[in-house]
Design a protein around this motif. Structure first.
Motif, PDB file in Angstrom:
ATOM      1  N   PHE A  33      -8.538   7.568  -5.645  1.00 15.45           N
ATOM      2  CA  PHE A  33      -8.738   6.371  -5.258  1.00 15.45           C
ATOM      3  C   PHE A  33      -8.494   5.414  -6.256  1.00 15.45           C
TER       4      PHE A  33
ATOM      5  N   SER B 103       2.061   2.097  -3.423  1.00 12.51           N
ATOM      6  CA  SER B 103       1.125   2.302  -4.556  1.00 12.51           C
ATOM      7  C   SER B 103       0.423   3.778  -4.106  1.00 12.51           C
ATOM      8  N   PHE B 104       0.476   4.229  -2.878  1.00 13.01           N
ATOM      9  CA  PHE B 104      -0.070   5.428  -2.352  1.00 13.01           C
ATOM     10  C   PHE B 104       0.727   6.633  -3.018  1.00 13.01           C
TER      11      PHE B 104
ATOM     12  N   ALA C 191      -1.979  -0.368  -6.309  1.00 12.47           N
ATOM     13  CA  ALA C 191      -2.035  -1.501  -5.326  1.00 12.47           C
ATOM     14  C   ALA C 191      -2.106  -2.686  -6.041  1.00 12.47           C
TER      15      ALA C 191
ATOM     16  N   LEU D 136       0.769  -1.373   0.011  1.00 10.04           N
ATOM     17  CA  LEU D 136      -0.099   0.146   0.145  1.00 10.04           C
ATOM     18  C   LEU D 136       0.782   1.211  -0.063  1.00 10.04           C
ATOM     19  N   TRP D 137       1.924   1.290   0.731  1.00 10.81           N
ATOM     20  CA  TRP D 137       2.604   2.580   0.723  1.00 10.81           C
ATOM     21  C   TRP D 137       3.444   2.904  -0.666  1.00 10.81           C
TER      22      TRP D 137
ATOM     23  N   CYS E 161      -0.373   9.448  -5.757  1.00 13.21           N
ATOM     24  CA  CYS E 161       0.073  10.777  -5.492  1.00 13.21           C
ATOM     25  C   CYS E 161       0.583  11.526  -6.978  1.00 13.21           C
TER      26      CYS E 161
ATOM     27  N   TRP F 193      -5.009   4.758  -6.871  1.00 12.05           N
ATOM     28  CA  TRP F 193      -4.325   3.909  -5.792  1.00 12.05           C
ATOM     29  C   TRP F 193      -4.728   2.621  -6.076  1.00 12.05           C
TER      30      TRP F 193
END
Length: 88
Positions: free
Chosen positions: A54, A14-15, A61, A11-12, A19, A57
């Motif tokens: 989203f 992919s966040f 992800a 997740l990190w 962005c 993201w």
């Protein structure tokens, strides 16, 4: 790697990618001036930005999760798999 660390490892990054995608896409495109179906949903510009973030993201992800799945668990050092010998 335990479950939480693997979850965070997907997740990190992919966040961060989401962005970057948000900045790149919306630096070039104004969502109000393009037809993307948002007027049918009566979404504001900020709502489009949020929804797109989203989506970005989720896509990043999914890519990271596939990479983690395909990488699989690492063989412990000293085992035959890590020495390059064929398994029998």
């Amino acid at each position: 790697m335990n479950g939480f660390r693997q979850f965070a490892a997907v997740l990190w990054p992919s966040f961060l990618v989401a962005c970057g995608m948000e900045v790149l896409v919306f630096a070039l495109v104004d969502p109000i001036n393009t037809f993307c179906g948002a007027d049918a949903l009566r979404m504001s510009r900020q709502g489009i930005y949020t929804g797109a973030f989203f989506v970005f993201w989720l896509m990043a992800a999914a890519s990271s999760a596939c990479t983690a799945l395909l990488a699989g668990p690492l063989a412990p050092e000293g085992s035959e798999a890590s020495l390059g010998t064929p398994l029998q």
